[in-house]
Design a protein around this motif. Structure first.
Motif: not given
Length: 213
Positions: A10-11, A18-19, A46-47, A49-53
């Protein structure tokens, strides 16, 4: 050591989406070491993108609690893991410190910033493991300040043998959420790279100092 195959995939998927991880065999990236690389990883992206963060923060916090339940302090390695370390510390309700690459040349000339209690049990957070050199420098600085370093947890590793050996030599457990193999598997599934390019990517990971020369 990669903790969980499902989390690793998933990660890897979202890092590619998100490149934060980029793959380019035709125009490889050049690292500061001079190595040519078909992969570039910038987890700081990645920071944004709130959901990913949030997902990565909670995954790191969960793994930290499972691997290092005795941790009294969370340390982030500057600069890439300062944010991740702070997020994990906040999620676990623990004190946070961070470690510079070297001591400041002015003021108090500190390398470890923040309050580190004597003999504190510390879990170290890192964003990326390449050769492992900068992580080991941070661990050495913490130990020099009297910390009991329980181990290190990172978002991603290239999985170089030299890095794994370095952690063993310095008696420091190391684990990651995701890894190079997971990224390559995901990149093939997404059509980012072809099966024919996989061999070259494997060669790079086995001998990065020679690849592309």
């Amino acid at each position: 050591m990669t903790l969980d195959p499902t989390t690793a995939q998933h990660v890897a998927r979202v890092l590619l989406e998100v490149e934060a991880v980029k793959l380019n065999l035709e125009q490889p990236f050049q690292w500061a070491s001079g190595w040519l690389s078909p992969i570039y990883c910038d987890n700081r992206r990645t920071l944004s993108y709130p959901a990913l963060r949030t997902y990565i923060k909670l995954a790191l916090a969960k793994a930290t609690k499972e691997l290092y339940p005795e941790a009294e302090v969370i340390a982030g390695v500057a600069t890439g893991a300062i944010s991740w370390g702070m997020l994990v510390a906040d999620a676990l309700g623990l004190p946070f410190i961070y470690v510079r690459p070297q001591p400041k040349d002015h003021g108090l000339k500190r390398q470890v910033e923040g309050y580190l209690p004597p003999k504190a049990k510390v879990a170290v957070i890192e964003d990326l493991i390449s050769t492992g050199g900068s992580s080991i420098q941070a661990i050495a600085a913490l130990r020099q300040e009297g910390a009991n370093v329980l181990g290190l947890l990172a978002v991603y590793t290239h999985g170089f043998e030299v890095a794994e050996q370095l952690f063993k030599e310095n008696n420091c457990p190391m684990a990651t959420l995701s890894c190079y193999q997971a990224v390559i598997k995901e990149a093939i599934e997404q059509g980012v790279i072809s099966h024919s390019e996989e061999a070259s990517l494997t060669q790079w990971r086995e001998a990065p100092e020679k690849w592309g020369r």
